[in-house]
Enzyme design. Structure first.
Site, PDB file in Angstrom:
ATOM      1  N   ALA A 191       0.788  -1.231   0.000  1.00 38.56           N
ATOM      2  CA  ALA A 191       0.000   0.000   0.000  1.00 38.56           C
ATOM      3  C   ALA A 191       0.819   1.280   0.000  1.00 38.56           C
ATOM      4  O   ALA A 191       0.359   2.293  -0.515  1.00 38.56           O
ATOM      5  CB  ALA A 191      -0.954   0.002   1.201  1.00 38.56           C
ATOM      6  N   ALA A 192       1.998   1.305   0.640  1.00 32.94           N
ATOM      7  CA  ALA A 192       2.746   2.565   0.756  1.00 32.94           C
ATOM      8  C   ALA A 192       3.135   3.066  -0.639  1.00 32.94           C
ATOM      9  O   ALA A 192       3.411   2.258  -1.535  1.00 32.94           O
ATOM     10  CB  ALA A 192       3.996   2.356   1.610  1.00 32.94           C
ATOM     11  N   GLY A 194       0.495   5.168  -0.256  1.00 30.69           N
ATOM     12  CA  GLY A 194      -0.892   5.308   0.153  1.00 30.69           C
ATOM     13  C   GLY A 194      -1.824   5.966  -0.834  1.00 30.69           C
ATOM     14  O   GLY A 194      -3.003   6.134  -0.525  1.00 30.69           O
ATOM     15  N   GLU A 250       1.617  -2.878   4.459  1.00 29.97           N
ATOM     16  CA  GLU A 250       2.969  -2.425   4.088  1.00 29.97           C
ATOM     17  C   GLU A 250       3.957  -3.047   5.061  1.00 29.97           C
ATOM     18  O   GLU A 250       3.851  -2.844   6.276  1.00 29.97           O
ATOM     19  CB  GLU A 250       3.056  -0.904   4.123  1.00 29.97           C
ATOM     20  CG  GLU A 250       4.452  -0.354   3.911  1.00 29.97           C
ATOM     21  CD  GLU A 250       5.090  -0.817   2.605  1.00 29.97           C
ATOM     22  OE1 GLU A 250       6.285  -1.185   2.635  1.00 29.97           O
ATOM     23  OE2 GLU A 250       4.393  -0.828   1.568  1.00 29.97           O
ATOM     24  N   CYS A 351       4.853  -0.181 -12.321  1.00 35.27           N
ATOM     25  CA  CYS A 351       5.296   0.994 -13.077  1.00 35.27           C
ATOM     26  C   CYS A 351       6.553   0.624 -13.853  1.00 35.27           C
ATOM     27  O   CYS A 351       7.505   1.390 -13.939  1.00 35.27           O
ATOM     28  CB  CYS A 351       5.533   2.183 -12.152  1.00 35.27           C
ATOM     29  SG  CYS A 351       6.661   1.847 -10.791  1.00 35.27           S
TER      30      CYS A 351
END
Length: 648
Positions: A191-192, A194, A250, A351
């Site tokens: 998640a981080a 966020g 996380e 990414c």
């Protein structure tokens, strides 16, 4: 070289290019020009010559030119129902600035085009400016009266207030594709920092469709209750958050606390939030099966699609980084699939442009689940607002000398003959194979020069059958709830609009809430309208002063409560009896909670109430003036969340 972090981030975010896109030979630059050229040469050999991710030479030149330019500023506006008046007011001020062009530079020799809006992708309302953050800073410094400087101040002001959130455009796509609805359970495995978690949390608080039932979704067991006429809507953010759940995970301790603080800015929405610190690939399963309706699987990656945001990454680029992360990415994706309920959706994203991190992982995931996952056409769900490219169906696996390897079997055979251990670096899942009836072209590739964004990959999958096979469950004695921080003294279970029992250290009588405050609290939690069990109220020690016998000078000071849904509490083991006591063999540990719940303030305000003229006083005379009256207020706070210690 060691694998990079989730985004490959460093603390240097300085542009090192001239206006024409050429690298600068400047000793003061953190990135040396020769290192950048070496990284670009390796990037070209891998993606242009080996993987052929572009159509032709002109397409490749456009990709490289885009990667040498800074990333435009983008943001999304809040979807929280309670904030829509603020959103409308803020956009009415900024739209004239967003819809016009702006001169750039001291001489105005360049022009930033008007901002683009993306507003039809499943509730997403996003804007992308025609300039980067550096241009906004320069306008604020050299032309503070300009329209561009005013736009920069508007973004800073409303980003701080929560009306909008700065986030890269392509990073918003996975959560938008998942179509998160109020009442659903969502898991964010990595998640981080966020951005995707707050986007999902806002979706849980978005206005539900008229006359629609709040439900967990396909395969879910939890459903909110709506009045028979279908006309009523939840009355507050707390009522909207009540049926939903977001578990944001996380592993890194510092980043998990940063994640919790960022989510805490959403205030009452955090009642449906649990922040955990687990290894994503070994995330505990409740009752040995999937229970989440949506899973966000944005895995750690090489990050070679983020060169526009972090240009100094050129000096660190090596093609093999993606190969070293493939096994971890597949393990996390498999855990995400196991955590998903039948009928639910999972978005796998990176990414990176590397097919070993993207299509190879998706294909291996489909094969490993035995057809339980179906790959959906993600491009069709984007409504044509973004230029997308289909996923690759063929790619090459290269060795350290950039030579193609034909198959995993040949690599292992060569390793056995030579006694070399390098064969262990490769997995059979890295090579292209039949995707079990799922066409990998349904994945989406977003190249930087197509939409003026960073590079990104996303695949959307639906779970159409249970996986893994259910295990034999055994009855276990519920363990005691984990100890909470000292400031949390009591936990109160709210069911059917009434407080039924305390669940942790203190007795219910320790709360000593006056009846008006308790009625206000239960009303805000939707006890009367939504009916069924839903809330845990974690109370501070100072709340004991709020009672019929409290007459101290602090009587009117705010008292804080930490609210969390019973659904959120049960998933971390804070209320084991809510989970039914059923746990599978070998899986008897709750999640390691870093933060849980939302902070609110309960206070009593005394104000003067005018008396009717001519009213008789106690002595029989007539007296004007006022009489004191009191009211109880419930105010969401966004400063912190209640943290639970990791269970032993």
């Amino acid at each position: 070289m060691a694998p990079r972090s989730k985004r490959g981030r460093t603390r240097h975010a300085v542009s090192h290019e001239d206006d024409d896109g050429a690298w600068r030979d400047d000793d003061a630059c953190a990135l040396r020009a020769d290192e950048a050229r070496e990284g670009e040469a390796a990037f070209t050999r891998y993606y242009r010559d080996a993987q052929r991710i572009c159509r032709d030479a002109e397409d490749w030149r456009a990709l490289l030119a885009s990667l040498r330019t800074p990333l435009p500023v983008s943001f999304r506006v809040s979807r929280v129902a309670a904030r829509q008046p603020e959103v409308a007011a803020a956009l009415s001020i900024a739209e004239p600035l967003l819809r016009t062009s702006h001169p750039l530079g001291a001489r105005g020799s360049r022009t930033a085009p008007p901002a683009r809006r993306f507003a039809s992708v499943h509730g997403l309302d996003a804007w992308q400016l025609g300039c980067d953050a550096r241009a906004l800073r320069q306008a604020a410094k050299h032309a503070p009266e300009s329209a561009l400087a005013a736009l920069g101040r508007w973004i800073i002001e409303h980003n701080a207030s929560g009306v909008l959130t700065r986030q890269e455009l392509v990073s918003m796509i996975p959560v938008a594709l998942l179509e998160v609805q109020p009442g659903q359970a969502v898991l964010d495995l990595c998640a981080a920092p966020g951005s995707k978690s707050t986007q999902a949390l806002e979706a849980l608080l978005s206005p539900p469709p008229p006359a629609a039932r709040l439900s967990r979704g396909a395969g879910g067991a939890h459903a909110g209750v709506q009045p028979a006429d279908g006309s009523a809507q939840p009355r507050s953010e707390l009522a909207l958050a009540r049926g939903g759940l977001l578990v944001a995970n996380e592993l890194d301790g510092e980043r998990s606390h940063t994640l919790a603080n960022r989510c805490a800015a959403l205030g009452a929405a955090c009642a449906a939030l649990v922040v955990t610190a687990q290894r994503a690939q070994t995330m505990p399963l409740a009752n040995g099966c999937g229970q989440f309706d949506r899973v966000i699987c944005d895995v750690p990656c090489s990050g070679d699609g983020t060169f526009r945001k972090y240009p100094d990454k050129w000096s660190h680029y090596e093609p093999y980084i993606g190969r070293t992360l493939h096994a971890l990415q597949l393990q996390i994706a498999l855990r995400g699939a196991a955590s998903l309920a039948p009928g639910g959706l999972i978005a796998y994203s990176t990414c990176s442009l590397n097919p070993l991190e993207n299509e190879a992982v998706v294909g291996a995931l489909i094969r490993a689940t035995g057809g339980a996952l179906e790959l959906l056409d993600a491009a069709r769900r984007l409504d044509g607002q973004l230029v997308t490219r289909p996923g690759l169906t063929s790619w090459k696996v290269l060795d350290d000398a950039d030579q193609p390897l034909q198959s995993h079997a040949l690599v292992r055979a060569a390793a056995r003959r030579t006694g070399c251990a390098h064969g262990a670096r490769y997995r059979a899942s890295m090579w292209p194979a039949d995707a079990a009836g799922n066409d990998l072209r349904r994945c989406v590739r977003l190249l930087p020069h197509d939409n003026d964004t960073g590079g990104f990959f996303v695949a959307l999958l639906r779970k159409r059958a249970p996986w893994p096979p259910p295990r034999v469950a055994r009855r276990v004695v519920p363990s005691s709830p984990p100890s909470l921080e000292p400031h949390v003294q009591s936990a109160l279970l709210v069911e059917g609009g009434a407080a039924v029992r305390a669940l942790s250290q203190a007795q219910l009588t320790d709360l000593r809430l006056e009846a008006p405050a308790l009625r206000l609290l239960l009303d805000a939690l939707g006890g009367g309208a939504l009916g069924e069990r839903g809330w845990l109220v974690l109370c501070e020690r100072s709340l004991r002063a709020v009672g019929a016998g409290a007459r101290s000078e602090r009587e009117h000071a705010p008292r804080r409560l930490f609210l969390c849904t019973a659904r959120a509490a049960s998933i971390v083991g804070a209320a084991p009896e809510l989970a039914g006591g059923e746990r599978p063999a070998g899986v008897d540990r709750p999640l390691r909670a870093v933060a849980i719940g939302a902070c609110v303030a309960v206070r009593r305000r005394v104000r003067a109430r005018p008396r009717r003229a001519g009213a008789a006083n106690a002595g029989g005379g007539v007296k004007g003036g006022s009489a004191p009256t009191s009211e109880w207020l419930l105010t969401p706070l966004g400063a912190r969340v209640a943290r639970a210690e990791p269970p032993g």
